[in-house]
Design a protein around this motif. Structure first.
Motif, PDB file in Angstrom:
ATOM      1  N   LEU A 118       0.840  -1.224  -0.011  1.00  0.00           N
ATOM      2  CA  LEU A 118      -0.064  -0.076   0.014  1.00  0.00           C
ATOM      3  C   LEU A 118       0.941   1.179  -0.090  1.00  0.00           C
ATOM      4  CD1 LEU A 118      -2.704   1.281   0.217  1.00  0.00           C
ATOM      5  CD2 LEU A 118      -2.590   1.069   2.762  1.00  0.00           C
ATOM      6  N   LEU A 119       1.742   1.077   0.872  1.00  0.00           N
ATOM      7  CA  LEU A 119       2.765   2.573   0.981  1.00  0.00           C
ATOM      8  C   LEU A 119       3.579   2.442  -0.397  1.00  0.00           C
ATOM      9  CD1 LEU A 119       3.875   2.235   4.726  1.00  0.00           C
ATOM     10  CD2 LEU A 119       1.966   3.608   3.678  1.00  0.00           C
ATOM     11  N   ALA A 125     -10.285   8.710  -2.291  1.00  0.00           N
ATOM     12  CA  ALA A 125     -11.544   8.269  -1.702  1.00  0.00           C
ATOM     13  C   ALA A 125     -11.588   7.153  -0.722  1.00  0.00           C
ATOM     14  CB  ALA A 125     -12.436   7.848  -3.098  1.00  0.00           C
ATOM     15  N   SER A 126     -10.660   6.408  -0.938  1.00  0.00           N
ATOM     16  CA  SER A 126     -10.876   5.239   0.121  1.00  0.00           C
ATOM     17  C   SER A 126      -9.127   5.100   0.770  1.00  0.00           C
ATOM     18  CB  SER A 126     -10.787   3.887  -0.737  1.00  0.00           C
ATOM     19  OG  SER A 126      -9.840   3.686  -1.642  1.00  0.00           O
ATOM     20  N   VAL A 127      -8.410   5.930   0.926  1.00  0.00           N
ATOM     21  CA  VAL A 127      -7.385   5.763   1.355  1.00  0.00           C
ATOM     22  C   VAL A 127      -7.335   5.506   2.953  1.00  0.00           C
ATOM     23  CG1 VAL A 127      -7.072   8.347   1.924  1.00  0.00           C
ATOM     24  CG2 VAL A 127      -4.843   7.003   1.865  1.00  0.00           C
ATOM     25  N   ASN A 128      -8.328   6.073   3.729  1.00  0.00           N
ATOM     26  CA  ASN A 128      -8.319   5.839   5.048  1.00  0.00           C
ATOM     27  C   ASN A 128      -8.771   4.327   5.326  1.00  0.00           C
ATOM     28  OD1 ASN A 128      -7.532   8.421   5.633  1.00  0.00           O
ATOM     29  ND2 ASN A 128      -9.428   9.176   5.825  1.00  0.00           N
ATOM     30  N   LEU A 175      -5.494   5.619  12.230  1.00  0.00           N
ATOM     31  CA  LEU A 175      -4.514   6.022  11.301  1.00  0.00           C
ATOM     32  C   LEU A 175      -5.089   6.708   9.969  1.00  0.00           C
ATOM     33  CD1 LEU A 175      -1.320   6.295  10.638  1.00  0.00           C
ATOM     34  CD2 LEU A 175      -1.592   4.305   9.565  1.00  0.00           C
ATOM     35  N   VAL A 176      -4.928   7.880   9.779  1.00  0.00           N
ATOM     36  CA  VAL A 176      -5.314   8.580   8.328  1.00  0.00           C
ATOM     37  C   VAL A 176      -4.331   9.159   7.715  1.00  0.00           C
ATOM     38  CG1 VAL A 176      -7.750   8.950   9.689  1.00  0.00           C
ATOM     39  CG2 VAL A 176      -5.871  10.622   9.574  1.00  0.00           C
ATOM     40  N   LEU A 177      -4.824   9.668   6.489  1.00  0.00           N
ATOM     41  CA  LEU A 177      -3.882  10.440   5.554  1.00  0.00           C
ATOM     42  C   LEU A 177      -4.516  11.914   5.552  1.00  0.00           C
ATOM     43  CD1 LEU A 177      -1.361  10.345   3.874  1.00  0.00           C
ATOM     44  CD2 LEU A 177      -2.840   9.927   2.153  1.00  0.00           C
ATOM     45  N   LYS A 178      -3.782  12.747   5.975  1.00  0.00           N
ATOM     46  CA  LYS A 178      -4.286  14.182   6.025  1.00  0.00           C
ATOM     47  C   LYS A 178      -3.877  14.702   4.860  1.00  0.00           C
ATOM     48  CE  LYS A 178      -4.007  15.234  10.946  1.00  0.00           C
ATOM     49  NZ  LYS A 178      -3.279  16.079  11.963  1.00  0.00           N
ATOM     50  N   PRO A 179      -5.051  15.530   4.298  1.00  0.00           N
ATOM     51  CA  PRO A 179      -4.712  16.487   3.085  1.00  0.00           C
ATOM     52  C   PRO A 179      -3.619  17.335   3.068  1.00  0.00           C
ATOM     53  CG  PRO A 179      -6.958  16.867   3.960  1.00  0.00           C
ATOM     54  CD  PRO A 179      -6.171  16.079   4.859  1.00  0.00           C
ATOM     55  N   LYS A 180      -2.810  17.393   1.849  1.00  0.00           N
ATOM     56  CA  LYS A 180      -1.411  17.837   1.953  1.00  0.00           C
ATOM     57  C   LYS A 180      -1.539  19.546   1.909  1.00  0.00           C
ATOM     58  CE  LYS A 180       0.408  14.405  -0.823  1.00  0.00           C
ATOM     59  NZ  LYS A 180       1.219  13.865  -2.241  1.00  0.00           N
ATOM     60  N   ALA A 181      -2.695  19.872   1.378  1.00  0.00           N
ATOM     61  CA  ALA A 181      -2.654  21.585   1.298  1.00  0.00           C
ATOM     62  C   ALA A 181      -2.286  22.101   2.518  1.00  0.00           C
ATOM     63  CB  ALA A 181      -4.018  21.761   0.547  1.00  0.00           C
ATOM     64  N   ASN A 239       4.147  11.205  -0.799  1.00  0.00           N
ATOM     65  CA  ASN A 239       2.661  10.630  -1.167  1.00  0.00           C
ATOM     66  C   ASN A 239       2.112  10.108   0.183  1.00  0.00           C
ATOM     67  OD1 ASN A 239       2.549  10.693  -4.080  1.00  0.00           O
ATOM     68  ND2 ASN A 239       3.597   8.794  -4.092  1.00  0.00           N
ATOM     69  N   TRP A 240       2.888   9.775   1.130  1.00  0.00           N
ATOM     70  CA  TRP A 240       2.399   9.363   2.629  1.00  0.00           C
ATOM     71  C   TRP A 240       3.060  10.118   3.669  1.00  0.00           C
ATOM     72  CZ3 TRP A 240      -1.319   5.881   2.161  1.00  0.00           C
ATOM     73  CH2 TRP A 240      -1.636   5.243   0.817  1.00  0.00           C
ATOM     74  N   ASP A 241       3.571  11.186   3.414  1.00  0.00           N
ATOM     75  CA  ASP A 241       4.170  12.059   4.237  1.00  0.00           C
ATOM     76  C   ASP A 241       3.252  12.487   5.373  1.00  0.00           C
ATOM     77  OD1 ASP A 241       7.072  11.654   3.884  1.00  0.00           O
ATOM     78  OD2 ASP A 241       7.162  13.417   2.794  1.00  0.00           O
ATOM     79  N   GLU A 242       2.045  12.914   5.291  1.00  0.00           N
ATOM     80  CA  GLU A 242       1.151  13.264   5.878  1.00  0.00           C
ATOM     81  C   GLU A 242       0.391  12.182   6.685  1.00  0.00           C
ATOM     82  OE1 GLU A 242       1.490  16.338   6.426  1.00  0.00           O
ATOM     83  OE2 GLU A 242       2.861  16.255   4.734  1.00  0.00           O
TER      84      GLU A 242
END
Length: 451
Positions: A121-122, A129-132, A159-165, A201-204
């Motif tokens: 995955l990483l 849409a489905s990352v979390n 564990l979640v992936l936050k938006p980059k902006a 891609n996955w830093d956040e």
């Protein structure tokens, strides 16, 4: 504090708190009480506080000393009750231990399993849409394979992936940071914390914690944001370490494979480069996990145990979180930039080694990575020993980290030749700038670089 104690959540929420924090018989009696309001701040005590202030109000002249004594007595009583509520009844230290396990990566077996299960995955691009939901699969799978399976606090963390902006503006160093000594010493206000980048891609990746009431009084969203900065640093460092281990495994297979055409004089510098990277990354990880996290958490436990009221526990936690951020150099953009370059060079080396099965090893690219890494490491070691940085509060921790790296004198001895090259490059650029200023119409003039 009075408003919190006088207006707690409904009794249903208190029962839920009891389910989440069932540690002692005191909690059972508290959660099963018929009237929890009376357990927190009895109405008689509130009347006594009001009566004490009314006595002062009736005096012809209010004594400042008497007013201070009365307010301090009220504060001490309420703070003591709030400390009882947070530390004893709500299990503050148990939840702080859980935060250390999952946000500060103290539960190593869990994260070892998670990174192994989430490797595919990483390695891919996240689907917004489905990352979390995709992250939840290896997250829960790792819990079933580790000691987190029996941890009642595991369900509080996600564990979640936050938006980059929102994160890019916070992590981008400002131009004024380079002008301040040490990158974080001067300035009128607090600087944004920066974390070395590893995989854009996955830093956040971050952890959302659903802490029960009333722990939010002490663990505010600002505190959890700092914890997540530490989490991102430690998780990226763990991923860097695993990339180096995978590179080592691939090199061993390549060199031991029958019919291997890899020449000895070519592979030895590559192995030395990987070893030097491992030395830096491994010592940084030990420094952060042992010297920073575990050491400061032990002090936090002792201070909370000795605390008599909420104010002392709150101050101890504030000092603990400040020590984590300060000793991890998250506010030091110069060191952060160097570590970010090291992370990217490790990633590039891992990519070259992993791709050697199909295309072979690109030795020219390996030489470029080798040169770039030694220059970055030389700059990093110079900054760790910088006399300018030694004037700031991070000086003891800079020396402590450098001592781990140079425990046998190898770093200092081997860094000296590369350091001369870096210093010569700086002199070269400085003279070019001076000549360009003095002779704007002349470019490319040769000159001699003196040591």
């Amino acid at each position: 504090a009075v408003r919190l104690l006088r207006s707690p959540p409904a009794s249903a929420k208190l029962r839920q708190l009891h389910v989440n924090c069932s540690y002692s018989s005191q909690q059972q009696s508290w959660a099963s009480a018929a009237d929890p309001h009376q357990q927190l701040l009895p109405h008689e005590d509130t009347l006594a506080f009001a009566a004490a202030l009314r006595v002062l109000q009736q005096q012809p002249v209010i004594s400042q000393a008497a007013l201070e004594r009365t307010v301090e007595a009220i504060r001490a009583d309420v703070a003591s009750r709030l400390w009882e509520l947070l530390v004893v009844q709500a299990g503050l230290m148990q939840h702080l231990s859980a935060i250390k396990d999952y946000l500060l990566l103290a539960r190593g077996d869990f994260y070892q399993s998670f990174l192994a299960d989430a490797a595919r995955l990483l390695a891919s691009i996240p689907k917004e849409a489905s990352v979390n939901n995709d992250l939840a699969v290896p997250w829960l799978s790792a819990a079933s394979k580790s000691t987190a399976q029996d941890d009642p606090h595991f369900k509080l963390f996600k564990l979640v992936l936050k938006p980059k902006a929102k994160q890019q503006q916070q992590q981008r160093p400002r131009a004024s940071d380079a002008a301040a000594p040490g990158g974080s010493g001067g300035g009128s206000g607090p600087r944004a914390l920066s974390v070395p980048s590893f995989d854009r891609n996955w830093d956040e990746l971050a952890i959302e914690a659903q802490l029960p009431w009333p722990l939010g009084v002490l663990l505010t969203p600002k505190h959890m944001e700092k914890y997540n900065k530490m989490f991102q640093l430690l998780l990226r460092l763990k991923r860097v370490q695993l990339a180096l281990e995978q590179s080592w495994q691939e090199l061993v297979r390549s060199c031991g494979r029958k019919g291997s055409t890899i020449e000895h004089h070519l592979v030895m510098p590559l192995l030395a480069l990987r070893h030097h990277m491992g030395l830096l990354i491994g010592n940084l990880q030990v420094y952060l996990q042992v010297d920073v996290v575990e050491s400061n958490f032990a002090q936090l436990q002792a201070k909370v145990a000795q605390a008599q009221d909420f104010s002392e526990a709150e101050y101890a936690h504030e000092r603990f979180l400040h020590a984590l951020v300060s000793q991890s150099f998250l506010g030091h953009h110069t060191l952060t930039n160097h570590l970010g370059e090291v992370f990217s060079q490790v990633m590039e080396l891992s990519r070259l080694v992993q791709g050697s099965r199909e295309q072979g090893i690109d030795w020219d690219a390996i030489k470029e990575v080798n040169t770039a890494f030694h220059k970055t490491a030389a700059n990093l070691y110079v900054n760790l020993r910088s006399r300018t940085l030694q004037q700031f509060d991070k000086a003891p921790y800079l020396r402590q980290f450098y001592l781990r790296l140079d425990f046998n004198g190898w770093v200092g001895a081997n860094n000296l030749p590369m350091l001369k090259v870096v210093q010569a490059d700086k002199v070269d650029k400085k003279q070019q700038q001076q000549e360009a200023t003095q002779n704007p119409g002349v470019t490319g003039r040769p000159y001699a670089v003196q040591d």
